[in-house]
Design an enzyme around this catalytic site. Sequence first.
Site: not given
Ligand code: BDR
Ligand code: CA
Length: 305
Positions: A9, A14, A123, A237-238
């Site tokens: 997304d 990402d 993700v 994160h991703d």
């Molecule tokens: C997740 O939320 C999104 O905003 C980021 O891309 C990640 O996938 C982190 O909580």
């Molecule tokens: Ca994401």
Amino acid sequence: MERIILDVDTGLDDAVALFLAAGLEEISIEAVIATAGNVGLVKTVENTLNILETAGIRCPVYKGADKPLVRKPVEAGDFHGESGLDGPVFAPRTFQKVREEDGIEALIRLVKANPHQITIVSVGPLTDLALALSREPSVASLCKQIVIMGGSFSRGNVTESAEFNTYADPEAAAQVFSSGAKLVLFPLDCTRLVTLSPARLADFRTRSGLSTSVFSSCMDTYTANYTKRGQGEPQMHDPLCVAYLVDPSKVEAEYCTVYVDTCEGPTYGKTTKTPTSSEGGVLVAKRIDIPWFWTLVDRALANLP
Ligand code: BDR
Ligand code: CA
């Protein structure tokens, strides 16, 4: 070689996952599906195409779901900006464009045509995967594994207890976690430990290459948004899901049963886990080798235009 379908997304982190997958020799991107999440579908498709074009990747890109299964859409523009990818300015694209085929159909087709070969990396909200599993339950056993960024087993980042991707579509997440597929989960508890320091970002700024420049612009915005919200350094994160595929031994993890709260109320979208005694259920990441992760980002960006 890991053959992957990336469901994104796009989103500033990402974008890092896309660059990592695009630049690492160990990974082959078979397809990318953009889903609604951080921002609406039209924007996530556009962002995904722009990043892949920047990286020189000609893989097919499909549209996924434009809304969650049940709940009203929620977005995360506070972290990613109004476009979802605020910061970089992209030149007009010359080759990347979205395919006609529906992303969920494409996922089913690719997994069925390549039994036990395709890893799905998700993700964003899990809507596309849930729809694919409803339409074709054999996706669960025919994919090699599904690696997911989502959930939190401590505090959340969108409500007190829920992480964005599971909160954005809790019903889809519940369906995927109970699908019986081989699942690996990177929850917030692991991903919030990996942050980009100002010194590292400044160092990226000294390097050449279009992809590195776009990456740095994305990370400037990501850093500014975290700072504005008083949340310290931006969290990676991703891309951890992609890094895992290169060397799973760099990740400490435990097998658990994962449950998603789908009752509307203060704990909607909250995940809980119970460790299992044997190798079954969801492999939940606890820690990753952080210096090693950054060597992958360095290598991927150096390999890209
Ligand atoms: C997740 O939320 C999104 O905003 C980021 O891309 C990640 O996938 C982190 O909580
Ligand atoms: Ca994401």
